[in-house]
Design a protein around this motif. Structure first.
Motif, mmCIF file in Angstrom:
data_model
loop_
_atom_site.group_PDB
_atom_site.id
_atom_site.type_symbol
_atom_site.label_atom_id
_atom_site.label_comp_id
_atom_site.label_asym_id
_atom_site.label_seq_id
_atom_site.Cartn_x
_atom_site.Cartn_y
_atom_site.Cartn_z
ATOM 1 N N ASP A 19 0.870 -1.175 0.000
ATOM 2 C CA ASP A 19 0.000 0.000 0.000
ATOM 3 C C ASP A 19 0.907 1.226 0.000
ATOM 4 O O ASP A 19 1.913 1.246 0.708
ATOM 5 C CB ASP A 19 -0.899 -0.020 1.242
ATOM 6 C CG ASP A 19 -1.812 1.192 1.328
ATOM 7 O OD1 ASP A 19 -2.831 1.189 0.626
ATOM 8 O OD2 ASP A 19 -1.487 2.122 2.084
ATOM 9 N N VAL A 24 1.546 -2.949 6.037
ATOM 10 C CA VAL A 24 0.523 -3.901 6.472
ATOM 11 C C VAL A 24 1.173 -4.830 7.488
ATOM 12 O O VAL A 24 2.175 -5.481 7.190
ATOM 13 C CB VAL A 24 -0.038 -4.717 5.282
ATOM 14 C CG1 VAL A 24 -1.050 -5.738 5.772
ATOM 15 C CG2 VAL A 24 -0.640 -3.802 4.234
ATOM 16 N N LEU A 37 -3.491 -1.908 9.329
ATOM 17 C CA LEU A 37 -3.188 -1.076 8.168
ATOM 18 C C LEU A 37 -3.448 0.361 8.592
ATOM 19 O O LEU A 37 -4.601 0.761 8.749
ATOM 20 C CB LEU A 37 -4.062 -1.458 6.979
ATOM 21 C CG LEU A 37 -3.912 -0.638 5.707
ATOM 22 C CD1 LEU A 37 -2.518 -0.791 5.126
ATOM 23 C CD2 LEU A 37 -4.953 -1.053 4.682
ATOM 24 N N LEU A 49 -5.140 -8.708 -0.484
ATOM 25 C CA LEU A 49 -5.015 -7.351 -1.014
ATOM 26 C C LEU A 49 -4.986 -7.428 -2.526
ATOM 27 O O LEU A 49 -4.252 -8.237 -3.093
ATOM 28 C CB LEU A 49 -3.723 -6.693 -0.533
ATOM 29 C CG LEU A 49 -3.689 -6.142 0.866
ATOM 30 C CD1 LEU A 49 -2.294 -5.607 1.174
ATOM 31 C CD2 LEU A 49 -4.707 -5.042 1.051
ATOM 32 N N LYS A 51 -4.926 -5.040 -6.251
ATOM 33 C CA LYS A 51 -4.761 -3.770 -6.956
ATOM 34 C C LYS A 51 -5.514 -3.933 -8.263
ATOM 35 O O LYS A 51 -5.077 -4.677 -9.136
ATOM 36 C CB LYS A 51 -3.287 -3.466 -7.200
ATOM 37 C CG LYS A 51 -3.061 -2.127 -7.850
ATOM 38 C CD LYS A 51 -1.594 -1.803 -7.935
ATOM 39 C CE LYS A 51 -1.402 -0.411 -8.494
ATOM 40 N NZ LYS A 51 0.030 -0.076 -8.519
#
Length: 75
Positions: A19, A24, A37, A49, A51
Motif C-alpha cells: 500500500d 501492512v 493497516l 489485497l 490492486k
C-alpha cells in the motif's frame, strides 16, 4: 512486485510497498490473524489485497500457522 518487502519478527510480519500510504502488519492470534493497516485493525482468518483485479497478497490462518502467498510471483 519489486517494490514490496517483508520483514519477519517473533510477533508476525510487516509488508512494505503493498500500500502506498501504510505498511501492512499481520500477527497470528489464537483464533486467526490480526491485520493492521494504518489506524485500522481487524481480526480474520483470511486476508487478501488486490490492486484492481490483480491479487497482490494472500494471507491465510491454518490451524495455528500463517500461510502467506506472493500472488504476483506465485511463491
Amino acid at each position: 512486485d519489486d517494490k514490496s518487502k517483508v520483514a519477519l519478527d517473533e510477533n508476525g510480519a510487516t509488508f512494505e510497498g503493498i500500500d502506498t500510504m501504510h505498511s501492512v502488519r499481520v500477527q497470528p492470534g489464537p483464533q486467526g490473524l490480526t491485520i493492521t493497516l494504518g489506524d485500522l485493525n481487524f481480526d480474520t482468518d483470511k486476508f487478501e489485497l488486490r490492486k484492481g483485479e490483480t491479487l497482490r497478497l494472500s494471507v491465510t490462518f491454518l490451524a495455528g500457522r500463517v500461510h502467506v502467498v506472493d500472488a504476483v510471483n506465485g511463491k
